[in-house]
Motif scaffolding. Structure first.
Motif, PDB file in Angstrom:
ATOM      1  N   ALA A  24      -4.306   2.610  -6.923  1.00  0.00           N
ATOM      2  CA  ALA A  24      -3.063   1.852  -7.366  1.00  0.00           C
ATOM      3  C   ALA A  24      -3.546   0.523  -8.127  1.00  0.00           C
ATOM      4  O   ALA A  24      -3.006   0.352  -9.178  1.00  0.00           O
ATOM      5  CB  ALA A  24      -2.285   1.080  -6.020  1.00  0.00           C
ATOM      6  N   LEU A  39       2.753   5.436  -9.127  1.00  0.00           N
ATOM      7  CA  LEU A  39       2.793   4.419  -8.287  1.00  0.00           C
ATOM      8  C   LEU A  39       3.879   4.842  -6.885  1.00  0.00           C
ATOM      9  O   LEU A  39       3.349   4.512  -5.818  1.00  0.00           O
ATOM     10  CB  LEU A  39       3.022   3.212  -8.748  1.00  0.00           C
ATOM     11  CG  LEU A  39       2.012   2.579  -9.510  1.00  0.00           C
ATOM     12  CD1 LEU A  39       2.292   1.048 -10.247  1.00  0.00           C
ATOM     13  CD2 LEU A  39       0.613   1.992  -8.663  1.00  0.00           C
ATOM     14  N   GLN A  40       4.854   5.280  -7.607  1.00  0.00           N
ATOM     15  CA  GLN A  40       5.871   5.586  -6.431  1.00  0.00           C
ATOM     16  C   GLN A  40       5.523   6.935  -5.688  1.00  0.00           C
ATOM     17  O   GLN A  40       5.747   6.968  -4.553  1.00  0.00           O
ATOM     18  CB  GLN A  40       7.116   6.069  -7.067  1.00  0.00           C
ATOM     19  CG  GLN A  40       7.840   4.965  -7.731  1.00  0.00           C
ATOM     20  CD  GLN A  40       9.019   5.218  -8.592  1.00  0.00           C
ATOM     21  OE1 GLN A  40       9.512   6.527  -8.574  1.00  0.00           O
ATOM     22  NE2 GLN A  40      10.412   4.275  -9.309  1.00  0.00           N
ATOM     23  N   GLU A 100       3.114   5.529  -2.714  1.00  0.00           N
ATOM     24  CA  GLU A 100       3.944   4.333  -1.896  1.00  0.00           C
ATOM     25  C   GLU A 100       3.692   5.106  -0.307  1.00  0.00           C
ATOM     26  O   GLU A 100       3.307   4.194   0.277  1.00  0.00           O
ATOM     27  CB  GLU A 100       5.330   4.700  -2.250  1.00  0.00           C
ATOM     28  CG  GLU A 100       5.728   3.396  -3.366  1.00  0.00           C
ATOM     29  CD  GLU A 100       5.229   2.007  -3.095  1.00  0.00           C
ATOM     30  OE1 GLU A 100       5.232   1.705  -1.943  1.00  0.00           O
ATOM     31  OE2 GLU A 100       4.893   1.276  -3.953  1.00  0.00           O
ATOM     32  N   LEU A 144       0.209   4.150   0.529  1.00  0.00           N
ATOM     33  CA  LEU A 144       0.061   2.674   0.634  1.00  0.00           C
ATOM     34  C   LEU A 144       0.554   2.097   1.774  1.00  0.00           C
ATOM     35  O   LEU A 144       0.098   0.968   2.441  1.00  0.00           O
ATOM     36  CB  LEU A 144       0.769   1.842  -0.746  1.00  0.00           C
ATOM     37  CG  LEU A 144      -0.154   2.594  -1.826  1.00  0.00           C
ATOM     38  CD1 LEU A 144       0.537   1.530  -3.114  1.00  0.00           C
ATOM     39  CD2 LEU A 144      -1.421   1.945  -1.803  1.00  0.00           C
ATOM     40  N   GLN A 145       1.856   2.610   2.219  1.00  0.00           N
ATOM     41  CA  GLN A 145       2.664   2.130   3.490  1.00  0.00           C
ATOM     42  C   GLN A 145       1.618   2.333   4.601  1.00  0.00           C
ATOM     43  O   GLN A 145       1.846   1.647   5.821  1.00  0.00           O
ATOM     44  CB  GLN A 145       3.832   2.537   3.649  1.00  0.00           C
ATOM     45  CG  GLN A 145       4.934   2.213   2.296  1.00  0.00           C
ATOM     46  CD  GLN A 145       6.276   2.953   2.592  1.00  0.00           C
ATOM     47  OE1 GLN A 145       6.539   3.740   3.254  1.00  0.00           O
ATOM     48  NE2 GLN A 145       7.260   2.512   1.545  1.00  0.00           N
TER      49      GLN A 145
END
Length: 478
Positions: free
Chosen positions: A423, A467-468, A471, A474-475
């Motif tokens: 990211a 990036l989506q 997600e 990353l969460q």
């Protein structure tokens, strides 16, 4: 005082000296040396001062005292009225010094020595003790301009930080079942290339059989079909990477920087590190590439400027292309469609030349050429639509498959624990794009955004889409 005795007088008895006056020195002890009385008729020497040591002049025939050294006490004067005694024969004459006796420090005026010029500017002069040579005027030395101070070299740039979490330090906790495979994206890429492959086969067969005959023509066709195996031949891959993709082998310091990061990435994936060949591209862009079946290339910017964790994320992304089969299927499809591409480029060149020649004569001639080309394309669609339609749609389908392959490679890197670092790389790409747009706006220019069809031909999704897709990882903090 005592007087000399009279020779005619009888022998006197013992004479006792008069008692000394108060304050006079005591007489000498018996047996001590008494100064001899003066000879009759000679002038009596002046009495010594009170407290001065008595010293008698040397008698004739006694050894002459040695000559005084410089700085020593002055010798006693000779007898009054007598000439200075000549030096004795056994006394050697003092040697003569060239140019006179040397001057000792403290005797007479101090000599002045010429200041010796220094050997070079800033040097400390040295002085010579002892006898000095005759002073001569120093040679004239023209003034010289001091050399300009060298420009200080720029301090070396700090190396990229090594912030990678080396969980396995090159060891594996598992071994992947397949070191290199083919996922759905790779299979779709091969399927899209089938029409191009058929066109290429027709082109190769036409030229081989038409020029070389049936027997030799079929040998050429079989050799062309077997040439696809070179995609997995490592020397051929390396030659392709060097001469076509302009990659090179890493230097010693580059390999020392690259290999520990690569071993950590492959260890997390369960891949043997030596399965793939690391290469470097001289470029100022942040980029990497997966080529053929065994080549992983990275730019010098990515190697030297970004942290190790971000470099590992980039390498994990390229490893995802290899393990998913995107690299070798893409190169294999390109190789087998190359004869058809060459034939298509040749036909386009002939069409351009025909249109340019026709435009020289008249507008009607140009229209006739456009009409002929249009009828040829329509005839192809009608007669062999199963070939022409896939050929027209193939670029858009390949671009779509390429975008899906990029997202799959991102997921591969995220599965290995590099989602936050990947990211960061994507944010870097977005910042570069924003900077270019801001510079264009400051200059009063507006960048041309790709249109609808142009967007369909891009092989990489935009940064926001990638990036989506990251997600969820990353969460979860992966």
């Amino acid at each position: 005082m005592s007087y000399p005795p009279d020779p005619a007088a009888p022998e006197p008895g013992p004479v006792y000296p008069d008692p000394p006056y108060p304050g006079t020195p005591a007489p000498p002890y018996p047996g001590s040396a008494v100064p001899a009385p003066p000879y009759p008729g000679s002038a009596a020497p002046p009495p010594p001062y009170p407290g001065a040591p008595a010293s008698s002049p040397p008698y004739p025939g006694s050894a002459a005292p040695p000559p005084p050294y410089p700085g020593s006490a002055v010798p006693a004067p000779p007898y009054p009225g007598s000439a200075a005694p000549p030096p004795y024969p056994e006394t050697p004459a003092p040697p003569s010094y060239p140019g006179g006796a040397p001057q000792y420090p403290g005797a007479g005026a101090a000599p002045s020595y010429p200041a010796a010029p220094p050997a070079h500017p800033g040097a400390t002069p040295t002085y010579q003790s002892g006898p000095q040579p005759t002073a001569t005027a120093p040679p004239y030395i023209p003034p010289q301009t001091p050399p300009a101070a060298p420009t200080p070299a720029a301090p070396p740039e700090a190396p990229a930080p090594d912030d990678l979490d080396y969980r396995h330090a090159g060891s594996r906790i598992h071994v992947a079942a397949h070191q290199r495979g083919a996922d759905a994206t790779a299979i779709g890429q091969l399927a899209v290339q089938v029409p191009g492959f058929l066109v290429s086969l027709a082109v190769v067969a036409s030229f081989a059989v038409g020029i070389l005959g049936t027997a030799m023509g079929w040998l050429v066709i079989l050799a062309w079909l077997a040439s696809g195996a070179l995609v997995f031949h490592r020397p051929t891959e390396l030659a392709f990477a060097r001469h076509v993709m302009k990659l090179r082998a890493p230097l010693a310091e580059e390999r020392a920087r690259l290999e520990p990061v690569w071993r950590e990435v492959t260890a997390r994936a369960g891949i043997e590190a030596h399965t793939y060949e690391l290469m470097v591209e001289n470029s100022t862009d942040l980029n990497a590439v997966a080529a053929a079946g065994h080549v992983v290339g990275v730019t010098t910017y990515a190697l030297n400027e970004i942290p190790s964790s971000n470099l590992a994320a980039v390498l994990a992304h390229e490893l995802g292309h290899h393990t998913g089969g995107h690299a070798w299927t893409g190169l294999l499809g390109y190789w087998y469609s190359l004869p058809g591409r060459i034939a298509w480029a040749f036909m386009r060149g002939i069409a351009r030349i025909a249109i340019r020649v026709a435009s020289v004569f008249s507008l009607a001639a140009t229209g006739m050429v456009y009409l002929f080309i249009g009828m040829f394309v329509i005839g192809g669609f009608v007669a062999a639509w199963y070939i022409t339609v896939p050929l027209v749609a193939a670029p858009y389908l390949l671009a779509y498959v390429g975008r899906q392959g990029e997202l799959r490679a991102d997921r591969q890197a995220a599965d290995l624990g590099f989602a936050p670092h990947l990211a960061q790389v994507l944010y870097h790409f977005q910042a570069q794009e924003d900077t270019v747009k801001a510079q264009a706006a400051a200059q009063g220019r507006q960048l041309k955004e790709p249109g609808g069809l142009a967007k369909l031909l891009t092989t990489h999704p935009d940064n926001h889409t990638r990036l989506q897709a990251l997600e969820p990882y990353l969460q979860l903090g992966r």
